[in-house]
Design an enzyme around this catalytic site. Structure first.
Site, PDB file in Angstrom:
ATOM      1  N   ASP A  42      43.960  39.733  44.423  1.00 17.44           N
ATOM      2  CA  ASP A  42      43.985  38.673  45.433  1.00 17.44           C
ATOM      3  C   ASP A  42      45.227  37.791  45.452  1.00 17.44           C
ATOM      4  OD1 ASP A  42      41.489  39.787  45.342  1.00 17.44           O
ATOM      5  OD2 ASP A  42      40.501  38.007  44.591  1.00 17.44           O
TER       6      ASP A  42
ATOM      7  N   GLU B 215      36.802  39.211  31.922  1.00 17.28           N
ATOM      8  CA  GLU B 215      37.282  39.687  33.222  1.00 17.28           C
ATOM      9  C   GLU B 215      38.761  40.092  33.130  1.00 17.28           C
ATOM     10  OE1 GLU B 215      36.563  36.699  36.137  1.00 17.28           O
ATOM     11  OE2 GLU B 215      37.310  37.892  37.825  1.00 17.28           O
TER      12      GLU B 215
END
Ligand code: 9WN
Length: 438
Positions: free
Chosen positions: A171, A408
């Site tokens: 992103d 993550e």
């Protein structure tokens, strides 16, 4: 360091809902497109039935035109922005696969953008693990429709484009700064959910980026998510190096999946997917990437801005994923290898997501190591016979997870875990590495 195999299985079971797996209970409480593909890859050897179901559930939310949503909001959940109200769109669940969160024919809310088509390589892997003909026949038609959609809605001269940074899966890559700076988001007001945890505030994208993410969503909604209009009107239209690499690989894997046709009693719809056509498309798109996305100075593939008609020169891990699709020529690979060795492997832990100016080892896609890109690039390096480099990438991934848990992302200098914990694709890809190495 301990083996975390059993814990990985436990994390995936805890994150499993009715027919699909959420990426993280604390940050991403819905079904995400490419996350489900990575989860299915990891489950293929451990629980093939769950792997198959992960993909059929996802594919049952394909839009009639072939868009496969980035997020499917099967069940209500708190704590994520932008949620279903912001996208304001729904789709009738198609009769793909059995069971699942809502019956076929009922409507489910989704986002209105997509993600890289990792679902096709995942489906091929699951079929090869199960040899389940009913799975193959169920998934071939929606997979083919999805790749056709990429060409129809997003294609130009064999390259495909994204119209939102979220579609790239990476992103806040520094590559998007210039195209995002080229438009004014106006006065957008919204309430971010992701920065409420103070530990994450400095790791997540800035408000500057979020203003533009939200403005792009609101523009799409105002235009009723009409791809024909957005093709001209969206201020963000980018031929992303990673998405194009996964598109090439998806064409190749769709051809392989269709080529395993069931013969005389095979489903007519499934065998209608012509392997030759998809093999030819993979070749054409591979050629287009070599010609138009290669950056010899950086030694990698870079994205291209369709609006500004310029290359977006960033040395990010996205460019290395081309190896997974067999894109680099031998000469290009020799240069890319130098770049990997000289820059990406210069950090303590491979592979940082970005190595150029402004690299930030703690911020999201601007430096940290992610397990999914380690997995893709390791597979790609093996495809080119660079087993030494691939082994290092896998060993670092395994070490990070065994030391820090299923985080993550990870700081490539200190190895410290970042972002959410008990993150599904970190668990799934760890399983794949462990199972295939033992
Ligand atoms: C937006 C779910 C997703 C991943 C993306 C990752 C992150 C979402 C967000 O989480 O993106 O899609 O809100 O930050 O960047 O790759 O699919 O894990």
């Amino acid at each position: 360091m301990s083996d975390r195999h059993a814990e990985a299985v436990e994390v995936l079971e805890a994150n499993r809902r009715e027919g699909y797996t959420i990426p993280s209970a604390t940050l991403y409480p819905f079904q995400w497109n490419w996350d489900s593909a990575f989860v299915a890859l990891g489950l293929a050897s451990v629980d093939p039935a769950a792997a198959a179901r992960e993909l059929t559930t996802l594919l049952s939310a394909t839009w009639p035109d072939g868009l496969l949503p980035q997020i499917v909001f099967w069940e209500d959940a708190e704590g994520y922005f932008p949620g279903p109200e912001e996208w304001d769109v729904d789709v009738e669940r198609a009769p793909v696969g059995e069971g699942g969160p809502v019956p076929a024919g009922e409507r489910v809310r989704t986002s209105a953008i997509t993600q890289p088509p990792m679902v096709v390589p995942a489906a091929r892997r699951v079929y090869e693990a199960t040899e389940d003909e009913s799975f193959r026949e169920a998934v071939l038609p929606p997979l083919a429709r999805h790749l056709d959609w990429w060409l129809d809605a997003r294609g130009a001269d064999d390259l495909v484009a994204v119209r939102h940074p979220w579609e790239t899966g990476m992103d806040d890559s520094p590559a998007w700064t210039d195209p995002l700076a080229a438009f004014d988001p106006g006065d957008v007001s919204y309430d971010r959910a992701d920065r409420k945890n103070p530990d994450l505030a400095d790791q997540r994208p800035d408000d500057w980026d979020y203003d533009r993410y939200v403005a792009l969503v609101r523009q799409g909604r105002d235009l009723d998510w009409d791809e024909t209009r957005l093709r001209e009107a969206s201020p963000f239209r980018v031929e992303d190096a990673l998405t194009n690499a996964l598109f090439v690989r998806a064409c190749e894997d769709l051809a392989a999946l269709a080529g395993n046709s069931g013969g005389a009693d095979g489903d007519p719809d499934a065998s209608a997917v012509d392997p030759d056509r998809w093999r030819a498309q993979a070749d054409a798109s591979r050629g287009a990437m070599r010609d138009r996305l290669w950056d010899g100075d950086l030694g990698t593939f870079v994205s291209r801005d369709r609006v500004g008609e310029r290359p977006l020169r960033a040395n990010s891990v996205a460019g290395l994923v081309a190896t997974y699709a067999g894109v680099p020529t031998d000469a290009q690979f020799a240069r890319l290898r130098e770049n990997v060795e000289g820059n990406f492997l210069a950090y303590e832990y491979a592979l940082p997501s970005y190595v150029g100016e402004g690299m930030n080892p703690d911020r999201y896609w601007r430096g940290p190591v992610w397990m999914n890109t380690n997995w893709l690039v390791a597979e790609g390096l093996r495809r080119y016979g660079a087993t030494d480099l691939a082994d290092r990438v896998v060993a670092d991934g395994v070490e990070l997870v065994e030391r820090e848990g299923f985080r993550e992302y990870f700081n490539p200098e200190s190895g410290e875990g970042r972002g959410s914990d008990r993150f599904s694709w970190s668990a799934a890809l760890y399983l794949d590495w462990r199972d295939r190495r033992s």
